[in-house]
Each structure stands twice: as C-alpha cells, then as structure tokens.
Scaffold this motif. Structure first.
Motif, PDB file in Angstrom:
ATOM      1  N   LYS A 151      96.333  31.381  31.119  1.00 34.89           N
ATOM      2  CA  LYS A 151      97.754  31.086  31.347  1.00 34.89           C
ATOM      3  C   LYS A 151      98.326  30.277  30.188  1.00 34.89           C
ATOM      4  CE  LYS A 151      97.585  33.125  35.256  1.00 34.89           C
ATOM      5  NZ  LYS A 151      98.209  34.456  35.357  1.00 34.89           N
ATOM      6  N   ALA A 152      97.486  29.502  29.544  1.00 34.87           N
ATOM      7  CA  ALA A 152      97.931  28.674  28.419  1.00 34.87           C
ATOM      8  C   ALA A 152      96.722  28.195  27.632  1.00 34.87           C
ATOM      9  CB  ALA A 152      98.734  27.474  28.920  1.00 34.87           C
ATOM     10  N   PHE A 153      96.950  27.996  26.339  1.00 30.25           N
ATOM     11  CA  PHE A 153      95.924  27.459  25.439  1.00 30.25           C
ATOM     12  C   PHE A 153      96.510  26.204  24.796  1.00 30.25           C
ATOM     13  CE2 PHE A 153      93.992  26.927  21.300  1.00 30.25           C
ATOM     14  CZ  PHE A 153      92.648  27.244  21.469  1.00 30.25           C
ATOM     15  N   LEU A 154      95.988  25.055  25.200  1.00 28.03           N
ATOM     16  CA  LEU A 154      96.464  23.771  24.680  1.00 28.03           C
ATOM     17  C   LEU A 154      95.432  23.239  23.698  1.00 28.03           C
ATOM     18  CD1 LEU A 154      97.476  22.271  28.158  1.00 28.03           C
ATOM     19  CD2 LEU A 154      99.046  23.224  26.429  1.00 28.03           C
ATOM     20  N   LEU A 155      95.894  22.873  22.508  1.00 26.20           N
ATOM     21  CA  LEU A 155      94.981  22.425  21.456  1.00 26.20           C
ATOM     22  C   LEU A 155      95.275  20.972  21.104  1.00 26.20           C
ATOM     23  CD1 LEU A 155      92.799  23.289  19.356  1.00 26.20           C
ATOM     24  CD2 LEU A 155      94.692  23.963  17.855  1.00 26.20           C
ATOM     25  N   ALA A 156      94.215  20.185  20.945  1.00 24.66           N
ATOM     26  CA  ALA A 156      94.369  18.791  20.508  1.00 24.66           C
ATOM     27  C   ALA A 156      93.624  18.615  19.191  1.00 24.66           C
ATOM     28  CB  ALA A 156      93.808  17.827  21.558  1.00 24.66           C
ATOM     29  N   ASP A 157      94.337  18.229  18.141  1.00 25.06           N
ATOM     30  CA  ASP A 157      93.739  18.094  16.816  1.00 25.06           C
ATOM     31  C   ASP A 157      94.429  16.929  16.103  1.00 25.06           C
ATOM     32  OD1 ASP A 157      92.304  18.561  14.511  1.00 25.06           O
ATOM     33  OD2 ASP A 157      93.304  20.440  13.988  1.00 25.06           O
ATOM     34  N   MET A 158      93.657  16.004  15.585  1.00 22.24           N
ATOM     35  CA  MET A 158      94.218  14.837  14.874  1.00 22.24           C
ATOM     36  C   MET A 158      95.182  14.061  15.780  1.00 22.24           C
ATOM     37  SD  MET A 158      94.845  16.562  11.108  1.00 22.24           S
ATOM     38  CE  MET A 158      95.342  15.041  10.294  1.00 22.24           C
ATOM     39  N   ILE A 159      94.682  13.670  16.956  1.00 24.98           N
ATOM     40  CA  ILE A 159      95.553  13.009  17.931  1.00 24.98           C
ATOM     41  C   ILE A 159      95.182  11.531  18.125  1.00 24.98           C
ATOM     42  CG2 ILE A 159      96.398  15.018  19.179  1.00 24.98           C
ATOM     43  CD1 ILE A 159      93.256  13.048  20.194  1.00 24.98           C
ATOM     44  N   GLY A 160      94.377  10.991  17.204  1.00 18.80           N
ATOM     45  CA  GLY A 160      93.934   9.610  17.380  1.00 18.80           C
ATOM     46  C   GLY A 160      94.685   8.582  16.554  1.00 18.80           C
ATOM     47  N   ASP A 161      95.553   9.029  15.653  1.00 19.36           N
ATOM     48  CA  ASP A 161      96.284   8.118  14.766  1.00 19.36           C
ATOM     49  C   ASP A 161      96.980   7.024  15.578  1.00 19.36           C
ATOM     50  OD1 ASP A 161      97.773   6.893  12.796  1.00 19.36           O
ATOM     51  OD2 ASP A 161      98.807   8.714  12.132  1.00 19.36           O
ATOM     52  N   ALA A 162      96.771   5.775  15.180  1.00 16.68           N
ATOM     53  CA  ALA A 162      97.399   4.653  15.887  1.00 16.68           C
ATOM     54  C   ALA A 162      98.916   4.791  15.884  1.00 16.68           C
ATOM     55  CB  ALA A 162      96.986   3.331  15.236  1.00 16.68           C
ATOM     56  N   ASP A 163      99.456   5.389  14.819  1.00 16.02           N
ATOM     57  CA  ASP A 163     100.891   5.668  14.740  1.00 16.02           C
ATOM     58  C   ASP A 163     101.088   7.123  15.173  1.00 16.02           C
ATOM     59  OD1 ASP A 163     103.574   5.766  14.117  1.00 16.02           O
ATOM     60  OD2 ASP A 163     103.233   6.086  11.981  1.00 16.02           O
ATOM     61  N   LEU A 164     101.082   7.336  16.472  1.00 18.63           N
ATOM     62  CA  LEU A 164     101.021   8.707  16.998  1.00 18.63           C
ATOM     63  C   LEU A 164     102.396   9.365  17.019  1.00 18.63           C
ATOM     64  CD1 LEU A 164      99.115  10.856  18.312  1.00 18.63           C
ATOM     65  CD2 LEU A 164      99.916   9.997  20.524  1.00 18.63           C
ATOM     66  N   ASP A 220     100.806  13.697  10.193  1.00 18.56           N
ATOM     67  CA  ASP A 220     101.342  12.659   9.302  1.00 18.56           C
ATOM     68  C   ASP A 220     100.431  11.448   9.468  1.00 18.56           C
ATOM     69  OD1 ASP A 220     103.008  11.511   7.428  1.00 18.56           O
ATOM     70  OD2 ASP A 220     104.318  10.635   8.942  1.00 18.56           O
ATOM     71  N   TYR A 221      99.241  11.599   8.937  1.00 14.15           N
ATOM     72  CA  TYR A 221      98.150  10.652   9.151  1.00 14.15           C
ATOM     73  C   TYR A 221      98.134   9.671   7.978  1.00 14.15           C
ATOM     74  CZ  TYR A 221      93.274   9.259  10.149  1.00 14.15           C
ATOM     75  OH  TYR A 221      92.121   8.579  10.423  1.00 14.15           O
ATOM     76  N   GLY A 222      98.808   8.547   8.167  1.00  9.66           N
ATOM     77  CA  GLY A 222      99.113   7.673   7.041  1.00  9.66           C
ATOM     78  C   GLY A 222     100.352   8.205   6.352  1.00  9.66           C
ATOM     79  N   TYR A 223     101.018   7.338   5.603  1.00  4.57           N
ATOM     80  CA  TYR A 223     102.258   7.762   4.955  1.00  4.57           C
ATOM     81  C   TYR A 223     102.011   9.007   4.107  1.00  4.57           C
ATOM     82  CZ  TYR A 223     106.509   7.643   2.196  1.00  4.57           C
ATOM     83  OH  TYR A 223     107.687   7.974   1.604  1.00  4.57           O
ATOM     84  N   ASN A 224     102.829  10.039   4.314  1.00  6.01           N
ATOM     85  CA  ASN A 224     102.666  11.315   3.618  1.00  6.01           C
ATOM     86  C   ASN A 224     101.309  11.961   3.883  1.00  6.01           C
ATOM     87  OD1 ASN A 224     105.123  11.801   2.505  1.00  6.01           O
ATOM     88  ND2 ASN A 224     104.615  10.990   0.472  1.00  6.01           N
ATOM     89  N   ASN A 225     100.739  11.673   5.061  1.00  7.41           N
ATOM     90  CA  ASN A 225      99.471  12.300   5.466  1.00  7.41           C
ATOM     91  C   ASN A 225      98.326  11.960   4.506  1.00  7.41           C
ATOM     92  OD1 ASN A 225      98.192  13.803   7.455  1.00  7.41           O
ATOM     93  ND2 ASN A 225      98.455  15.739   6.397  1.00  7.41           N
ATOM     94  N   VAL A 226      98.371  10.768   3.966  1.00  7.39           N
ATOM     95  CA  VAL A 226      97.490  10.421   2.846  1.00  7.39           C
ATOM     96  C   VAL A 226      96.003  10.322   3.234  1.00  7.39           C
ATOM     97  CG1 VAL A 226      97.736   7.911   3.094  1.00  7.39           C
ATOM     98  CG2 VAL A 226      97.357   8.892   0.823  1.00  7.39           C
TER      99      VAL A 226
END
Ligand code: ZN
Length: 335
Positions: free
Chosen positions: A225-238, A295-301
C-alpha cells in the motif's frame, strides 16, 4: 543515496528560493511542500494546536500515538556505528547482519540474498525483511539502508546508514507482540544502496532494485500500500526535505501525521528531487515517500565524509522520524 550533480541541483533550487525570499515574501508558500493542498492540510490539522509530543492519551476515539524510545533508538545507532565502516563485503557488514538478526529474534524474518556485479567486482548483498502481521489485507513497508559508503576512507556513516538502521531496530520493538489492527508492516533493511565507485543507474541501489524486481515477479508488489523510506534522519538539525520523486498524496499524509504530533516544522520547508531506494518501488507503481534530510551540516558538508559521526545526531530527531512514520502507518490504516 544521491545524484552525481546534486550540488548543482541544490544551488539551482536554492538561488531562486533566495530570490523569492527577498522579492516576494508572500510567494514563499509556493516553495513549500503543500501549495497544491494547503486547505486540505489546514483542515486536517488538529485545533487549536497540535498535540504535544508527550501526549500519551487523546480524548475521544483517537488512538494515542506510539512513543518511540529515543534513548533506545540512539543506543542502537551507537552500536551500529561502533562496528566501523560497513560497506558491502566487509567483516563489519557481516557483524551488523548478525546484530540485526539478534535484535529481530521472535519476528518473522526473511532475507533476499544475491550476488551483485559492480564496477569493483562481485559482492554478496543481503536485504533483511522483518514482517509484523496485521488484520487488514495489504502491507506498508518501512525501509532504510544499512550498508555504508565504500569509496571514502574512515567513513562510519552515523547518519547515512546508521540512523535509519538503528531507528528501525527500535520500530521493531514497537511493532512486535500483539497483531496490528491495520495493515501488516514490514521493516526492510536494504543493502547495497551506496555506489561502490560513482553513483549511476547501474552503480547504486543494488538491494532495492533486486527486491523490487523480485516482488514484481512473485506478485508481492501488489500487496504494498505504501513504501516509506528513512535515510539520513538523525541530524540534530532535522529538516526533512520535500522530494519530487515521492508520491504527492503520501507526502501529504506524512505531513498530516507530523502536524498531528506537532513536528511539522521539521518537514518539507525545502524541496529537492532525491534518488534513493524508493525509486525502484515507485517505478513498480508503489506509492513512495522518502524521509530524508539532505542538508547535513551547512550546505550538506558532512554528507559522505569522515565527519558523518555520532556527535552530529540527536535522539530527538530519531524519535520524531520514528513517530511520524508510525503515525503515517496509522493514517494509512484508516484510509
Ligand atoms: Zn550515502
């Protein structure tokens, strides 16, 4: 995940956004996730304000939302990262497979094992699927990837690989036990998401391409019915990105879930088109939503660097993502 020219795409998206920000503040809404259905979302939002995250009981017939144990989720991420770099074919990867198996004891676990031909040779790939049955016909998949990037030395992938892997272990804790009253939920730890050399259609998404094809051949795909993906979801600035490659109505449902829990400020302020493990399932006709903060760190650094380490993560971000995923499943059950 990613696209080879992601940074250019990023700039292409950011520059018009900045111009609009300066020139037409009222037009900003158009950059957001919900220009198509603002009224529907407003109508769906609880009044007068969303329930706080700490709410454990809701008046009326509303089922209280499941609380994720943020500390447990973070501990799992910590243990996963402690194995070190976990690229396909490595000893640390094998140890992580055993770790996941140990934490899924008691659940129905299936594996999708095969050998992938890559630009760096052949590698064993192992997708891991834990099935939690429900009373309603149909399946909602919650997936992540557990391999880490091979091409960067000392890359431990705390966020990219680690965060989703640990979060899904905690989701398994929430799902095991009594049979669900809605759809069955399958947790899937996909393997071989990362390119071994350079991201391309053939050098990436090894596990998800194989699993989507397998499920198309055996008919399983029609149950999804649906495919939910979680990737790079731990950033403190979520800040979870709106993804143009995800299914619009499913992202709307994710936003509705986030709004109900009071987490909507972490969702869909920015937009981009993401290439990730959801694509093979989207191509197979499954509604998909990729929950990713690119956007993991400024500019995804910090992305794909040795700086992708635990100190950048927050247990709260894991809990927000996990609770929104489970609330989205609950909303899907009611559809
Ligand atoms: Zn990656």
């Amino acid at each position: 995940m990613i696209v080879p020219d992601s940074r250019r795409k990023w700039l292409a998206a950011a520059v018009p956004a900045l111009l609009m920000l300066m020139l037409a503040p009222l037009a900003l809404k158009r950059l957001g996730h919900l220009p198509q259905t603002p009224t529907a979302t407003q109508a769906a939002a609880p009044t007068p304000s969303p329930a706080p995250a700490s709410a454990t009981a809701v008046a009326g017939s509303e089922t209280p939302h499941i609380k994720i144990n943020a500390a447990h989720a973070m501990q799992y991420v910590r243990e996963v990262v402690a194995f070190g770099p976990r690229p396909i074919g490595s000893e640390a990867h094998r140890k992580l497979e055993a770790y996941l198996a140990a934490h899924l004891a008691g659940a129905t676990v299936e594996r999708d094992d095969f050998t992938a031909s890559t630009p760096e040779g052949t590698f064993p790939i192992h997708n891991i699927i834990a099935k939690f049955p429900g009373s309603k016909p149909g399946v909602v998949v919650i997936a992540t990837h557990y391999d880490t990037l091979m091409s960067v030395k000392n890359f431990v992938g705390a966020n990219d690989g680690g965060s989703g892997t640990g979060l899904l272990v905690e989701l398994a804790n929430q799902l095991r036990g009594a049979k669900r009253s809605g759809y069955s939920v399958w947790l899937v730890w996909l393997d071989g998401e990362e390119a071994v050399r350079q991201w391309s259609e053939t050098d990436s998404l090894y596990g998800s391409r194989h699993l989507a094809e397998r499920w198309q051949k055996d008919g399983t795909i029609r149950q999804l019915k649906a495919f939910l993906l979680a990737d790079m979801i731990g950033d403190a600035d979520l800040n979870i990105d709106h993804d143009q490659n995800s299914t619009a109505w499913l992202e709307d449902l994710v936003y509705e879930a986030a709004s109900k829990l009071g987490y909507q400020s972490h969702f869909f302020a920015r937009g981009t088109a993401v290439e990730d493990d959801h694509l093979p399932f989207a191509k197979a006709g499954v509604p998909v939503a990729d929950l990713i903060d690119f956007d993991y760190g400024y500019n995804n650094v910090f992305w794909h660097t040795p700086q992708d380490t635990l100190d950048k993560l927050s247990p709260k971000s894991l809990a927000i993502t996990g609770e929104v995923l489970l609330e989205t499943v609950r909303l899907l059950d009611q559809k």
